[in-house]
Motif scaffolding. Structure first.
Motif, PDB file in Angstrom:
ATOM      1  N   LEU A  95       0.814  -1.211   0.000  1.00 33.87           N
ATOM      2  CA  LEU A  95       0.000   0.000   0.000  1.00 33.87           C
ATOM      3  C   LEU A  95       0.853   1.269   0.000  1.00 33.87           C
ATOM      4  O   LEU A  95       0.376   2.340   0.364  1.00 33.87           O
ATOM      5  CB  LEU A  95      -0.945  -0.005   1.208  1.00 33.87           C
ATOM      6  CG  LEU A  95      -2.049  -1.076   1.157  1.00 33.87           C
ATOM      7  CD1 LEU A  95      -2.854  -1.057   2.449  1.00 33.87           C
ATOM      8  CD2 LEU A  95      -2.958  -0.872  -0.038  1.00 33.87           C
ATOM      9  N   SER A  96       2.108   1.126  -0.427  1.00 35.23           N
ATOM     10  CA  SER A  96       2.980   2.301  -0.450  1.00 35.23           C
ATOM     11  C   SER A  96       2.464   3.365  -1.419  1.00 35.23           C
ATOM     12  O   SER A  96       2.720   4.556  -1.243  1.00 35.23           O
ATOM     13  CB  SER A  96       4.413   1.904  -0.832  1.00 35.23           C
ATOM     14  OG  SER A  96       4.440   1.274  -2.103  1.00 35.23           O
ATOM     15  N   GLY A  97       1.732   2.927  -2.458  1.00 33.48           N
ATOM     16  CA  GLY A  97       1.185   3.886  -3.413  1.00 33.48           C
ATOM     17  C   GLY A  97      -0.284   4.198  -3.183  1.00 33.48           C
ATOM     18  O   GLY A  97      -0.918   4.872  -4.006  1.00 33.48           O
ATOM     19  N   ALA A  98      -0.825   3.702  -2.071  1.00 29.41           N
ATOM     20  CA  ALA A  98      -2.255   3.905  -1.793  1.00 29.41           C
ATOM     21  C   ALA A  98      -2.517   5.310  -1.283  1.00 29.41           C
ATOM     22  O   ALA A  98      -1.625   5.985  -0.755  1.00 29.41           O
ATOM     23  CB  ALA A  98      -2.744   2.888  -0.767  1.00 29.41           C
ATOM     24  N   GLU A  99      -3.754   5.752  -1.456  1.00 34.12           N
ATOM     25  CA  GLU A  99      -4.204   7.008  -0.868  1.00 34.12           C
ATOM     26  C   GLU A  99      -5.075   6.659   0.335  1.00 34.12           C
ATOM     27  O   GLU A  99      -5.988   5.835   0.224  1.00 34.12           O
ATOM     28  CB  GLU A  99      -5.022   7.812  -1.878  1.00 34.12           C
ATOM     29  CG  GLU A  99      -4.248   8.235  -3.110  1.00 34.12           C
ATOM     30  CD  GLU A  99      -5.121   9.029  -4.066  1.00 34.12           C
ATOM     31  OE1 GLU A  99      -5.427  10.184  -3.760  1.00 34.12           O
ATOM     32  OE2 GLU A  99      -5.497   8.469  -5.107  1.00 34.12           O
ATOM     33  N   TRP A 100      -4.777   7.272   1.467  1.00 34.15           N
ATOM     34  CA  TRP A 100      -5.540   6.992   2.688  1.00 34.15           C
ATOM     35  C   TRP A 100      -6.718   7.949   2.757  1.00 34.15           C
ATOM     36  O   TRP A 100      -6.776   8.861   3.578  1.00 34.15           O
ATOM     37  CB  TRP A 100      -4.627   7.075   3.903  1.00 34.15           C
ATOM     38  CG  TRP A 100      -3.496   6.107   3.791  1.00 34.15           C
ATOM     39  CD1 TRP A 100      -2.238   6.355   3.319  1.00 34.15           C
ATOM     40  CD2 TRP A 100      -3.530   4.710   4.103  1.00 34.15           C
ATOM     41  NE1 TRP A 100      -1.490   5.201   3.328  1.00 34.15           N
ATOM     42  CE2 TRP A 100      -2.260   4.176   3.805  1.00 34.15           C
ATOM     43  CE3 TRP A 100      -4.520   3.848   4.607  1.00 34.15           C
ATOM     44  CZ2 TRP A 100      -1.944   2.838   3.992  1.00 34.15           C
ATOM     45  CZ3 TRP A 100      -4.199   2.515   4.797  1.00 34.15           C
ATOM     46  CH2 TRP A 100      -2.937   2.020   4.495  1.00 34.15           C
ATOM     47  N   VAL A 101      -7.635   7.741   1.817  1.00 34.22           N
ATOM     48  CA  VAL A 101      -8.769   8.640   1.633  1.00 34.22           C
ATOM     49  C   VAL A 101     -10.054   7.833   1.552  1.00 34.22           C
ATOM     50  O   VAL A 101     -10.047   6.603   1.564  1.00 34.22           O
ATOM     51  CB  VAL A 101      -8.605   9.491   0.344  1.00 34.22           C
ATOM     52  CG1 VAL A 101      -7.382  10.401   0.460  1.00 34.22           C
ATOM     53  CG2 VAL A 101      -8.488   8.600  -0.889  1.00 34.22           C
ATOM     54  N   LYS A 240      -9.088   3.254   6.230  1.00 31.45           N
ATOM     55  CA  LYS A 240      -9.566   3.236   4.855  1.00 31.45           C
ATOM     56  C   LYS A 240      -8.438   3.581   3.877  1.00 31.45           C
ATOM     57  O   LYS A 240      -7.606   4.446   4.185  1.00 31.45           O
ATOM     58  CB  LYS A 240     -10.714   4.221   4.675  1.00 31.45           C
ATOM     59  CG  LYS A 240     -11.991   3.840   5.388  1.00 31.45           C
ATOM     60  CD  LYS A 240     -13.094   4.872   5.131  1.00 31.45           C
ATOM     61  CE  LYS A 240     -14.388   4.495   5.826  1.00 31.45           C
ATOM     62  NZ  LYS A 240     -15.452   5.488   5.586  1.00 31.45           N
ATOM     63  N   TYR A 241      -8.453   2.931   2.726  1.00 28.13           N
ATOM     64  CA  TYR A 241      -7.495   3.269   1.680  1.00 28.13           C
ATOM     65  C   TYR A 241      -8.148   3.127   0.315  1.00 28.13           C
ATOM     66  O   TYR A 241      -9.144   2.434   0.153  1.00 28.13           O
ATOM     67  CB  TYR A 241      -6.252   2.376   1.758  1.00 28.13           C
ATOM     68  CG  TYR A 241      -6.495   0.909   1.442  1.00 28.13           C
ATOM     69  CD1 TYR A 241      -6.471   0.440   0.125  1.00 28.13           C
ATOM     70  CD2 TYR A 241      -6.732  -0.005   2.455  1.00 28.13           C
ATOM     71  CE1 TYR A 241      -6.671  -0.905  -0.154  1.00 28.13           C
ATOM     72  CE2 TYR A 241      -6.945  -1.353   2.180  1.00 28.13           C
ATOM     73  CZ  TYR A 241      -6.913  -1.797   0.871  1.00 28.13           C
ATOM     74  OH  TYR A 241      -7.132  -3.126   0.585  1.00 28.13           O
ATOM     75  N   VAL A 242      -7.563   3.802  -0.655  1.00 29.04           N
ATOM     76  CA  VAL A 242      -7.969   3.674  -2.059  1.00 29.04           C
ATOM     77  C   VAL A 242      -6.720   3.356  -2.856  1.00 29.04           C
ATOM     78  O   VAL A 242      -5.687   4.040  -2.720  1.00 29.04           O
ATOM     79  CB  VAL A 242      -8.622   4.961  -2.597  1.00 29.04           C
ATOM     80  CG1 VAL A 242      -8.832   4.869  -4.100  1.00 29.04           C
ATOM     81  CG2 VAL A 242      -9.945   5.232  -1.887  1.00 29.04           C
ATOM     82  N   VAL A 243      -6.788   2.339  -3.692  1.00 29.27           N
ATOM     83  CA  VAL A 243      -5.655   1.964  -4.524  1.00 29.27           C
ATOM     84  C   VAL A 243      -6.143   1.785  -5.962  1.00 29.27           C
ATOM     85  O   VAL A 243      -7.237   1.249  -6.197  1.00 29.27           O
ATOM     86  CB  VAL A 243      -4.974   0.692  -3.993  1.00 29.27           C
ATOM     87  CG1 VAL A 243      -5.901  -0.506  -4.041  1.00 29.27           C
ATOM     88  CG2 VAL A 243      -3.694   0.411  -4.747  1.00 29.27           C
ATOM     89  N   GLU A 244      -5.351   2.267  -6.906  1.00 28.58           N
ATOM     90  CA  GLU A 244      -5.702   2.135  -8.314  1.00 28.58           C
ATOM     91  C   GLU A 244      -5.340   0.743  -8.793  1.00 28.58           C
ATOM     92  O   GLU A 244      -4.267   0.217  -8.479  1.00 28.58           O
ATOM     93  CB  GLU A 244      -4.954   3.193  -9.136  1.00 28.58           C
ATOM     94  CG  GLU A 244      -5.446   3.309 -10.566  1.00 28.58           C
ATOM     95  CD  GLU A 244      -4.871   4.516 -11.277  1.00 28.58           C
ATOM     96  OE1 GLU A 244      -5.136   4.661 -12.492  1.00 28.58           O
ATOM     97  OE2 GLU A 244      -4.155   5.314 -10.630  1.00 28.58           O
ATOM     98  N   VAL A 245      -6.216   0.152  -9.583  1.00 28.71           N
ATOM     99  CA  VAL A 245      -5.963  -1.202 -10.097  1.00 28.71           C
ATOM    100  C   VAL A 245      -4.943  -1.158 -11.220  1.00 28.71           C
ATOM    101  O   VAL A 245      -4.055  -1.995 -11.315  1.00 28.71           O
ATOM    102  CB  VAL A 245      -7.279  -1.865 -10.555  1.00 28.71           C
ATOM    103  CG1 VAL A 245      -6.998  -3.167 -11.281  1.00 28.71           C
ATOM    104  CG2 VAL A 245      -8.194  -2.104  -9.360  1.00 28.71           C
ATOM    105  N   GLY A 246      -5.051  -0.183 -12.105  1.00 31.39           N
ATOM    106  CA  GLY A 246      -4.077  -0.055 -13.185  1.00 31.39           C
ATOM    107  C   GLY A 246      -4.394  -0.946 -14.383  1.00 31.39           C
ATOM    108  O   GLY A 246      -5.354  -1.695 -14.394  1.00 31.39           O
TER     109      GLY A 246
END
Length: 246
Positions: A95-101, A240-246
């Motif tokens: 989750l290093s590239g995740a947004e905690w939003v 909570k986090y948001v991560v892009e699938v890509g």
């Protein structure tokens, strides 16, 4: 079938982990796994309205045994399978590239028609207060209100949607493939909620653009909440986090 593909990928990673504990319960079914780097907790929303008379085909519980049944026609086996996949995913997820939003931060001002798969009143209310056109679809009639559509209308209306926010319980009830197929116009397709704890790479190329889920940061608090059947108790141990699938 997307769930079958996810199952195959999860099985490749499950060998290095062992099953510690599990529970088919309300509000979430859960699986606790452990590897050399520690423990990971995966959950899946339990859908009691889907449960019929149940005879388990699992004689020796294990991560692999649960995951093998993630695409079972038996909803209890499928729920345990998804929780096991999520436990494996949470063990390996970066989750290093995740947004905690929050998921709402993904929605642009000019989003157009937004489909909400599963009635999530707080999200719906905030989106409408911001002036968005929101269409709410729900399978469970107990969760309907005057502005809710039956999920039977998803097939007809999803092609008109520009963005989709879907409760990841659509993986549990087996509708994910239909949703993705009918929502091809959508520029944004988010799977949200604790059931969406999947590794993003499991979903690449599927049409899912983002995962908005929860990472356990206090294992003991989250696990106690699950054992007590508490939404709030479980969620207090998460972030909570948001991560892009890509």
């Amino acid at each position: 079938m997307l769930l079958r593909r996810v199952k195959r990928e999860a099985l490749k990673l499950a060998g290095g982990l062992k099953l510690v504990d599990f529970g088919f319960a309300l509000p979430y079914t859960w699986v606790l796994a452990q590897g050399s780097e520690g423990k990971a907790l995966g959950v899946a929303m339990t859908l009691p309205e889907e449960v019929q008379r149940y005879t388990s085909s699992i004689s020796e519980p294990s991560l692999e045994a649960f995951i093998e049944r993630a695409d079972s026609l038996n909803v209890i086996e499928r729920t345990l399978g998804l929780a096991a996949i999520n436990a494996v995913s949470q063990y390996y997820i970066d989750l290093s590239g995740a947004e905690w939003v929050d998921v709402l931060d993904l929605i642009p001002e000019n989003a157009g028609n937004i489909a909400m798969i599963g009635n999530m009143p707080p999200l719906v209310r905030e989106l409408r207060e911001k002036g968005h056109r929101v269409y709410v679809f729900e399978r469970n009639a107990k969760l309907w209100d005057r502005d809710t559509y039956s999920d039977a209308l998803e097939y007809h209306l999803l092609p008109e949607m520009d963005a989709v926010i879907a409760s990841a319980s659509c993986l549990v009830n087996g509708t994910i493939d239909m949703l993705l197929d009918r929502a091809k116009k959508a520029r944004l397709f988010v799977l949200t909620g604790p059931t969406g704890q999947l590794l993003p790479e499991f979903l690449r190329g599927s049409g899912v653009t983002h995962l908005a889920s929860m990472k356990v940061v206090d294992l003991e608090k989250a696990l106690l909440g699950l054992k007590l059947g508490s939404f709030r108790g479980f969620e207090e141990g998460n972030r909570k986090y948001v991560v892009e699938v890509g």
